[in-house]
Write a protein that holds these residues in place. Sequence first.
Motif, PDB file in Angstrom:
ATOM      1  N   GLU A 228       0.752  -1.223   0.115  1.00 20.45           N
ATOM      2  CA  GLU A 228      -0.021   0.039   0.308  1.00 20.45           C
ATOM      3  C   GLU A 228       0.758   1.298  -0.022  1.00 20.45           C
ATOM      4  O   GLU A 228       1.548   1.589   0.938  1.00 20.45           O
ATOM      5  N   PRO A 229       0.953   1.857  -1.124  1.00 19.92           N
ATOM      6  CA  PRO A 229       1.849   3.224  -1.287  1.00 19.92           C
ATOM      7  C   PRO A 229       1.679   4.119  -0.108  1.00 19.92           C
ATOM      8  O   PRO A 229       2.736   4.766   0.309  1.00 19.92           O
ATOM      9  N   GLU A 230       0.272   4.295   0.183  1.00 18.97           N
ATOM     10  CA  GLU A 230       0.291   5.421   1.058  1.00 18.97           C
ATOM     11  C   GLU A 230       0.598   5.156   2.344  1.00 18.97           C
ATOM     12  O   GLU A 230       0.887   6.037   3.375  1.00 18.97           O
ATOM     13  N   VAL A 231       0.617   3.918   2.745  1.00 22.29           N
ATOM     14  CA  VAL A 231       0.896   3.163   4.223  1.00 22.29           C
ATOM     15  C   VAL A 231       2.434   3.967   4.233  1.00 22.29           C
ATOM     16  O   VAL A 231       2.904   4.292   5.165  1.00 22.29           O
ATOM     17  N   LEU A 232       3.183   3.118   3.136  1.00 24.67           N
ATOM     18  CA  LEU A 232       4.592   3.567   3.018  1.00 24.67           C
ATOM     19  C   LEU A 232       4.651   5.195   3.107  1.00 24.67           C
ATOM     20  O   LEU A 232       5.777   5.668   3.843  1.00 24.67           O
ATOM     21  N   GLY A 233       4.140   5.819   2.515  1.00 20.56           N
ATOM     22  CA  GLY A 233       4.194   7.400   2.502  1.00 20.56           C
ATOM     23  C   GLY A 233       4.117   7.774   3.520  1.00 20.56           C
ATOM     24  O   GLY A 233       4.799   8.842   4.057  1.00 20.56           O
ATOM     25  N   LEU A 234       3.122   7.391   4.471  1.00 14.35           N
ATOM     26  CA  LEU A 234       2.859   7.899   5.799  1.00 14.35           C
ATOM     27  C   LEU A 234       4.052   7.478   6.486  1.00 14.35           C
ATOM     28  O   LEU A 234       4.748   8.652   7.554  1.00 14.35           O
ATOM     29  N   LEU A 235       4.510   6.475   6.567  1.00 14.37           N
ATOM     30  CA  LEU A 235       5.826   6.316   7.511  1.00 14.37           C
ATOM     31  C   LEU A 235       7.007   7.073   7.116  1.00 14.37           C
ATOM     32  O   LEU A 235       7.654   7.400   7.856  1.00 14.37           O
ATOM     33  N   ALA A 236       7.075   7.221   5.665  1.00 13.55           N
ATOM     34  CA  ALA A 236       8.371   8.174   5.274  1.00 13.55           C
ATOM     35  C   ALA A 236       8.329   9.439   5.870  1.00 13.55           C
ATOM     36  O   ALA A 236       9.172  10.034   6.307  1.00 13.55           O
ATOM     37  N   LEU A 237       6.885   9.861   5.718  1.00  9.32           N
ATOM     38  CA  LEU A 237       6.455  11.218   6.160  1.00  9.32           C
ATOM     39  C   LEU A 237       6.908  11.431   7.806  1.00  9.32           C
ATOM     40  O   LEU A 237       7.484  12.429   8.318  1.00  9.32           O
ATOM     41  N   LEU A 238       6.402  10.356   8.641  1.00 12.07           N
ATOM     42  CA  LEU A 238       6.720  10.510  10.071  1.00 12.07           C
ATOM     43  C   LEU A 238       7.988  10.283  10.218  1.00 12.07           C
ATOM     44  O   LEU A 238       8.797  11.172  10.935  1.00 12.07           O
ATOM     45  N   LEU A 239       8.995   9.551   9.510  1.00 12.27           N
ATOM     46  CA  LEU A 239      10.392   9.530   9.840  1.00 12.27           C
ATOM     47  C   LEU A 239      11.033  10.916   9.518  1.00 12.27           C
ATOM     48  O   LEU A 239      12.009  11.194  10.286  1.00 12.27           O
ATOM     49  N   PHE A 240      10.544  11.297   8.316  1.00 13.28           N
ATOM     50  CA  PHE A 240      11.315  12.753   8.031  1.00 13.28           C
ATOM     51  C   PHE A 240      11.031  13.850   9.221  1.00 13.28           C
ATOM     52  O   PHE A 240      11.734  14.521   9.578  1.00 13.28           O
ATOM     53  N   HIS A 241       9.830  13.816   9.426  1.00 14.38           N
ATOM     54  CA  HIS A 241       9.412  14.816  10.529  1.00 14.38           C
ATOM     55  C   HIS A 241      10.421  14.304  11.887  1.00 14.38           C
ATOM     56  O   HIS A 241      10.974  15.409  12.276  1.00 14.38           O
ATOM     57  N   ASP A 242      10.289  13.208  12.075  1.00 12.39           N
ATOM     58  CA  ASP A 242      10.762  12.988  13.327  1.00 12.39           C
ATOM     59  C   ASP A 242      12.390  13.142  13.484  1.00 12.39           C
ATOM     60  O   ASP A 242      12.976  13.220  14.398  1.00 12.39           O
ATOM     61  N   SER A 243      12.946  13.044  12.184  1.00 11.92           N
ATOM     62  CA  SER A 243      14.435  13.227  12.040  1.00 11.92           C
ATOM     63  C   SER A 243      14.887  14.351  12.521  1.00 11.92           C
ATOM     64  O   SER A 243      15.990  14.968  13.160  1.00 11.92           O
ATOM     65  N   ARG A 244      13.852  15.585  12.536  1.00 11.05           N
ATOM     66  CA  ARG A 244      14.122  16.932  12.852  1.00 11.05           C
ATOM     67  C   ARG A 244      14.068  17.187  14.412  1.00 11.05           C
ATOM     68  O   ARG A 244      14.195  18.335  14.713  1.00 11.05           O
ATOM     69  N   ARG A 245      13.423  16.189  15.103  1.00  7.14           N
ATOM     70  CA  ARG A 245      13.022  16.543  16.343  1.00  7.14           C
ATOM     71  C   ARG A 245      13.957  17.174  17.249  1.00  7.14           C
ATOM     72  O   ARG A 245      13.546  18.173  17.889  1.00  7.14           O
ATOM     73  N   ALA A 246      15.336  16.525  17.243  1.00  8.40           N
ATOM     74  CA  ALA A 246      16.252  17.496  18.096  1.00  8.40           C
ATOM     75  C   ALA A 246      16.414  18.684  17.706  1.00  8.40           C
ATOM     76  O   ALA A 246      17.134  19.801  18.652  1.00  8.40           O
ATOM     77  N   GLY A 247      16.269  19.176  16.562  1.00  6.43           N
ATOM     78  CA  GLY A 247      16.693  20.591  16.078  1.00  6.43           C
ATOM     79  C   GLY A 247      15.657  21.408  16.259  1.00  6.43           C
ATOM     80  O   GLY A 247      15.784  22.858  15.767  1.00  6.43           O
ATOM     81  N   ARG A 248      14.484  21.010  16.462  1.00  2.00           N
ATOM     82  CA  ARG A 248      13.216  21.757  16.564  1.00  2.00           C
ATOM     83  C   ARG A 248      13.127  22.953  17.558  1.00  2.00           C
ATOM     84  O   ARG A 248      12.552  23.954  17.357  1.00  2.00           O
ATOM     85  N   VAL A 249      13.683  22.800  18.779  1.00  2.00           N
ATOM     86  CA  VAL A 249      13.811  23.438  19.876  1.00  2.00           C
ATOM     87  C   VAL A 249      15.143  23.907  20.203  1.00  2.00           C
ATOM     88  O   VAL A 249      16.127  22.964  20.215  1.00  2.00           O
TER      89      VAL A 249
END
Lengths: 416, 115
Positions: A228-249
Amino acid sequence: MTTPFEAEVTEVFHREWGRVVATLIRRTGDWDLAEDSAQEAFVIAVERWRRDGIPASPGGWLTATALNRAIDRLRRAAMGRQKLRDLAAMMPGPDTPDPDESGIVDDRLRLIFTCCHPALALDARVALTLRSLAGLTTSEIARAFLVTDATMAKRLVRAKAKIAHTGIPYRVPPAHLLAERTTGVLAVIYLLFNEGYEASTGADLVRAGLCDEATRLGRTLTELMPDEPEVLGLLALLLFHDSRRAGRVDASGDLVPLDEQDRTRWNAAAITEAETVLDRALRLGRPGPYQTQAAIAACHATAADAAATDWAQIAGLYGELGRMTGSPVVELNRAVAVAMADGPQAGLRLVDGLADSGALRDYRLLAATQADLLRRLGRRDEAAEAYRRAIDLAGNERERRFLIRRLSEVAAPARP
Amino acid sequence: MKYLLLICSDEDQVATLNQEDGEAMLAEYGVFAEEMAARGVLAGGERLRPTADATTVKVRSGEVLLSDGPYAETKEQIGGYFLVDCADLDEAIEIAAKIPGARVGSIEVRPIWPM
């Protein structure tokens, strides 16, 4: 200090809880019994495994133990024939094949589709997913959603009652409902992630933990629905967002805008994984909103520095996303990208158009975006007015502090 | 499982339908009912007269009290119902979505409480 044994047991808990509960619900039809028995099985496991070591198949061990506990509980409670009949139906036998072994549907998939059934209220879907699938306790979920334990307990009880009373089926939806229902499941996981992301500061660790739970659920779902491409798409999106967590604040807990973030603090491993997952999704050749959002996140995550960001590409992707969703918020984001690619004047034209349409009246980021573009155009008085509007609408304290800082910059008397 | 599908709509809107539209609507209901009967899920269903003809009854301290009109004044009122016997909520939702009234009003799906 966490010992290696404890760390491994915690890992097993995260990995297996949902599977144990999901199988127990299928076998017993009783959500509370399933959760209580799973809980008991984990308690027994910690004692037993400390002595004997962790078994080769901890999931199988836990499911078998939980099932035995459930049978025990029912046996103790069995008073009428009905209960005994239930019991007979649960007993392992040739007529109840284990779906994992026979290659039929994974019970966790049944569980997540049931938890996310659209007949349940959205907050109930979220809570139920965290309780049943992720194994958070009722008070952990209550703290994460800033409600009392009693309120959350009531919400969970009501959701389980609705499932039982209204005949919400415990199954993966048939083909004609699958796409629509999958979208619903993804929305719940994304909401969960955003709840955590909005609050991801040191002081708010419980809520920040929601990001991890959402990512874990997203990952599980890609294992269960690998095509399911959208299932993969969501995981990719979450990982991209999450990768920035330490730099956001920053050190004082203040929000750092994307272009000012220290990119060395981004999680490179998460970005690499996200790119791989997104690539897999795109190769399936069925585009969708999550894949497009992930592609936008990829543009940011892979730019060497803020100046190297491909804003024209991002603006194009937002245009695509806007056509898929028809969302004015997406159009606002496109305006920001256009401002970066073609200058603040071009962006402001789009934002003003949106403001005139009235679609985003009282949306805090509309005012904040207008303020920012006016500031960059040197129209200080108008910028100050827009900042004041944005401050009134600000979502949280950190955001408010950021806007007040900007306001003081534009409202300061111009130097002669 | 049995479900009561309550057809809720704005009575004023229904009352202002012209004859042609009214007949077309009735014909659609006829097709729906036939289809569901053939599928074997239909256990009953009726159209109700408007709430102008409703009488609400209650008993307080042994006294029977009557009032003219529905039990609650809301914009949408129950104008009819179907009783269906089907597999689960998903099937009930699918059937409810096929009721012609779902396109103008709404359908409340209520599971029957087995006694």
